[in-house]
Design an enzyme around this catalytic site. Sequence first.
Site, PDB file in Angstrom:
ATOM      1  N   CYS A  42     -48.519 -10.789  -4.603  1.00 53.95           N
ATOM      2  CA  CYS A  42     -47.855 -11.219  -5.833  1.00 53.95           C
ATOM      3  C   CYS A  42     -46.504 -10.511  -5.954  1.00 53.95           C
ATOM      4  O   CYS A  42     -46.334  -9.382  -5.511  1.00 53.95           O
ATOM      5  CB  CYS A  42     -48.728 -10.902  -7.044  1.00 53.95           C
ATOM      6  SG  CYS A  42     -48.013 -11.495  -8.611  1.00 53.95           S
ATOM      7  N   ASP A  44     -45.344  -9.323  -8.525  1.00 53.06           N
ATOM      8  CA  ASP A  44     -45.483  -8.288  -9.560  1.00 53.06           C
ATOM      9  C   ASP A  44     -44.965  -6.931  -9.071  1.00 53.06           C
ATOM     10  O   ASP A  44     -45.361  -6.459  -7.999  1.00 53.06           O
ATOM     11  CB  ASP A  44     -46.971  -8.174  -9.940  1.00 53.06           C
ATOM     12  CG  ASP A  44     -47.171  -7.386 -11.235  1.00 53.06           C
ATOM     13  OD1 ASP A  44     -46.715  -6.231 -11.301  1.00 53.06           O
ATOM     14  OD2 ASP A  44     -47.787  -7.927 -12.165  1.00 53.06           O
ATOM     15  N   ARG A  46     -45.634  -4.088  -9.841  1.00 55.83           N
ATOM     16  CA  ARG A  46     -46.622  -3.000  -9.773  1.00 55.83           C
ATOM     17  C   ARG A  46     -47.465  -3.042  -8.507  1.00 55.83           C
ATOM     18  O   ARG A  46     -48.352  -2.205  -8.332  1.00 55.83           O
ATOM     19  CB  ARG A  46     -47.532  -3.064 -11.012  1.00 55.83           C
ATOM     20  CG  ARG A  46     -46.774  -2.914 -12.318  1.00 55.83           C
ATOM     21  CD  ARG A  46     -47.613  -3.340 -13.511  1.00 55.83           C
ATOM     22  NE  ARG A  46     -47.913  -4.777 -13.495  1.00 55.83           N
ATOM     23  CZ  ARG A  46     -48.624  -5.408 -14.414  1.00 55.83           C
ATOM     24  NH1 ARG A  46     -49.137  -4.719 -15.427  1.00 55.83           N
ATOM     25  NH2 ARG A  46     -48.839  -6.693 -14.333  1.00 55.83           N
ATOM     26  N   HIS A  98     -54.163  -9.320  -7.406  1.00 50.03           N
ATOM     27  CA  HIS A  98     -54.389  -8.119  -8.223  1.00 50.03           C
ATOM     28  C   HIS A  98     -54.953  -8.509  -9.576  1.00 50.03           C
ATOM     29  O   HIS A  98     -54.664  -9.591 -10.094  1.00 50.03           O
ATOM     30  CB  HIS A  98     -53.091  -7.310  -8.381  1.00 50.03           C
ATOM     31  CG  HIS A  98     -52.027  -8.020  -9.194  1.00 50.03           C
ATOM     32  ND1 HIS A  98     -51.750  -7.706 -10.504  1.00 50.03           N
ATOM     33  CD2 HIS A  98     -51.183  -9.038  -8.883  1.00 50.03           C
ATOM     34  CE1 HIS A  98     -50.784  -8.491 -10.958  1.00 50.03           C
ATOM     35  NE2 HIS A  98     -50.423  -9.312  -9.994  1.00 50.03           N
ATOM     36  N   CYS A 101     -53.159 -10.092 -13.303  1.00 46.95           N
ATOM     37  CA  CYS A 101     -52.016 -10.883 -12.822  1.00 46.95           C
ATOM     38  C   CYS A 101     -51.514 -11.821 -13.935  1.00 46.95           C
ATOM     39  O   CYS A 101     -52.264 -12.650 -14.459  1.00 46.95           O
ATOM     40  CB  CYS A 101     -52.427 -11.706 -11.597  1.00 46.95           C
ATOM     41  SG  CYS A 101     -51.056 -12.656 -10.908  1.00 46.95           S
TER      42      CYS A 101
HETATM   43 CO    CO Z   1     -49.513 -11.102 -10.291  1.00 49.53          CO
END
Ligand code: CO
Length: 227
Positions: A42, A44, A46, A98, A101
Amino acid sequence: MPDLSHLFEQNRLWSEQMRAEDPAFFERLAKLQSPEYLWIGCSDSRVPANQITGLLPGEVFVHRNVANIVVHSDLNLLSVLQFAVDVLRVKHILVVGHYGCGGVKAAHDNLRLGLVDNWLRHIQDVRQKHTQLLDACADVKERIDRLCELNVIEQVLNVSHTTVLQEAWGRGQEVAVHGWIFGLTDGLTRDLHITINGQAALQETYAAALAELETFTPGAPFVPAAA
Ligand code: CO
């Protein structure tokens, strides 16, 4: 203009630190990349591939998009995949979702966010495919965590169905597709036990991974297996 000098400063310090540990590191890196892993994760912020796995530059080839989705007509992903498998000859493809998400949550909640809704529609297809498993969840948080897990499993299947993997396996190349999920709250990665390394056991492995999902609570803290 915003001042981004701290990023250059941090970069300079990082480069110095790397060279202090291994003076020839960048020289070697510049000549060749031969990563064993392709990471499909992803976007993302993080969930950074290298930090999570403790891998150095040169050790993991990375593709990231919103909610780690593998779409058969995505020329960007297919190009990355083909280059990784045919040219770099990676041994492992890690599809890493994750918990928590935002893309999966938006799809689950039918949010209207704009263009991205069309991308997230693929997760709604996953949701629709697994209504029964999702309806067995105790609450909304568990449902979304489970959908994050199911999304990984479905994307592993999608990678395995590409012409790139089918042809690689057809010519006897050793390359495995794995499904993992990362926990934002503990920084740990769980193996979803869907590892596909050929056409033969594809459906059985997929079915077994789905059956195993039912044996643990969605998003449950990771308990490492005894050594
Ligand atoms: Co995500």
